[in-house]
Design a protein around this motif. Structure first.
Motif, PDB file in Angstrom:
ATOM      1  N   ARG A 121       0.856  -1.191   0.000  1.00  0.00           N
ATOM      2  CA  ARG A 121       0.000   0.000   0.000  1.00  0.00           C
ATOM      3  C   ARG A 121       0.886   1.234   0.000  1.00  0.00           C
ATOM      4  O   ARG A 121       1.796   1.352   0.817  1.00  0.00           O
ATOM      5  N   THR A 122       0.606   2.152  -0.936  1.00  0.00           N
ATOM      6  CA  THR A 122       1.434   3.352  -1.069  1.00  0.00           C
ATOM      7  C   THR A 122       0.702   4.594  -0.578  1.00  0.00           C
ATOM      8  O   THR A 122      -0.521   4.583  -0.411  1.00  0.00           O
ATOM      9  N   LYS A 123       1.458   5.643  -0.396  1.00  0.00           N
ATOM     10  CA  LYS A 123       0.845   6.945  -0.126  1.00  0.00           C
ATOM     11  C   LYS A 123       0.186   7.412  -1.415  1.00  0.00           C
ATOM     12  O   LYS A 123       0.564   6.992  -2.518  1.00  0.00           O
ATOM     13  N   THR A 124      -0.792   8.285  -1.310  1.00  0.00           N
ATOM     14  CA  THR A 124      -1.551   8.774  -2.462  1.00  0.00           C
ATOM     15  C   THR A 124      -0.625   9.339  -3.536  1.00  0.00           C
ATOM     16  O   THR A 124       0.210  10.189  -3.255  1.00  0.00           O
TER      17      THR A 124
ATOM     18  N   LYS B  66       8.345  -2.360   4.375  1.00  0.00           N
ATOM     19  CA  LYS B  66       7.309  -1.730   5.204  1.00  0.00           C
ATOM     20  C   LYS B  66       7.650  -0.280   5.544  1.00  0.00           C
ATOM     21  O   LYS B  66       6.777   0.584   5.588  1.00  0.00           O
ATOM     22  N   TYR B  67       8.940   0.016   5.771  1.00  0.00           N
ATOM     23  CA  TYR B  67       9.340   1.362   6.171  1.00  0.00           C
ATOM     24  C   TYR B  67      10.015   2.146   5.054  1.00  0.00           C
ATOM     25  O   TYR B  67      10.656   3.159   5.302  1.00  0.00           O
TER      26      TYR B  67
ATOM     27  N   ARG C 131       2.845   2.900   2.833  1.00  0.00           N
ATOM     28  CA  ARG C 131       1.992   2.951   4.034  1.00  0.00           C
ATOM     29  C   ARG C 131       2.006   1.619   4.770  1.00  0.00           C
ATOM     30  O   ARG C 131       1.754   1.565   5.951  1.00  0.00           O
ATOM     31  N   GLY C 132       2.251   0.532   4.031  1.00  0.00           N
ATOM     32  CA  GLY C 132       2.277  -0.777   4.670  1.00  0.00           C
ATOM     33  C   GLY C 132       2.117  -1.880   3.647  1.00  0.00           C
ATOM     34  O   GLY C 132       2.086  -1.645   2.445  1.00  0.00           O
TER      35      GLY C 132
END
Length: 184
Positions: free
Chosen positions: A14-17, A75-76, A81-82
């Motif tokens: 999952r990525t940031k927008t 993850k980081y 985002r995760g």
């Protein structure tokens, strides 16, 4: 010293927008394979139809990696985002799903073909001098790009017009887009 065999699986990151492409590029350093399926489609933009290419799944990138070795690196990672999980356990994505999505596209780009207009269908002119007018689709002319429509505005008195097919949008599609914009 015994070393466990490498276990690579596909995971959904999952990525940031708006950071899907950035994350895809960064993941190449940690993952054995990265897949960002893209969608090519026509959409109204600034009053005219334009082709756009964007993520098929906005906010997500597929990555194949060894969870034991690369979990914390990914993850980081900047822009992430995760990793999509069930509770605390990241969910592996079956390779068959990745293969099926890839099969449907060319160079990781999936294109949804335009649905042709049907005789009598309500359309909206989205570009040119008749922009904003509602019309009734009549027929395609000497090629799929030229169409005949009947303007349905009262002032037009049933004026028959020939336009480029790209100047039209299905009436229901345009109304749905306007509704979604108003109710965000």
């Amino acid at each position: 010293m015994s070393h466990l065999p490498e276990q690579t699986n596909w995971y959904l990151v999952r990525t940031k927008t708006g950071k899907e492409r950035w994350v895809r590029d960064q993941l190449h350093t940690s993952a054995t394979e990265v897949f960002l399926p893209l969608l090519k489609a026509k959409a109204p933009r600034w009053g005219r139809m334009a082709v756009s290419v964007g993520p098929l799944f906005p906010g997500y990138v597929f990555a194949k990696f060894d969870l034991q070795q690369k979990y914390f690196d990914i993850k980081y990672m900047s822009g992430v985002r995760g990793i999509v999980s069930a509770g605390l356990d990241p969910l592996a994505v079956p390779a068959a799903i990745i293969n099926e999505i890839r099969r449907r596209g060319v160079d990781d780009v999936i294109e949804i073909p335009d649905k042709p207009f049907g005789k009598g269908e309500r359309v909206l002119v989205v570009e040119g001098p008749f922009r904003g007018f509602e019309a009734i689709f009549q027929r395609y002319l000497s090629g799929p790009e030229r169409v005949a429509i009947l303007l349905s505005a009262v002032e037009s008195g049933g004026l028959r017009v020939v336009l480029s097919a790209s100047a039209l949008a299905k009436k229901c599609t345009v109304e749905n887009i306007a509704y979604r914009r108003e109710h965000r």
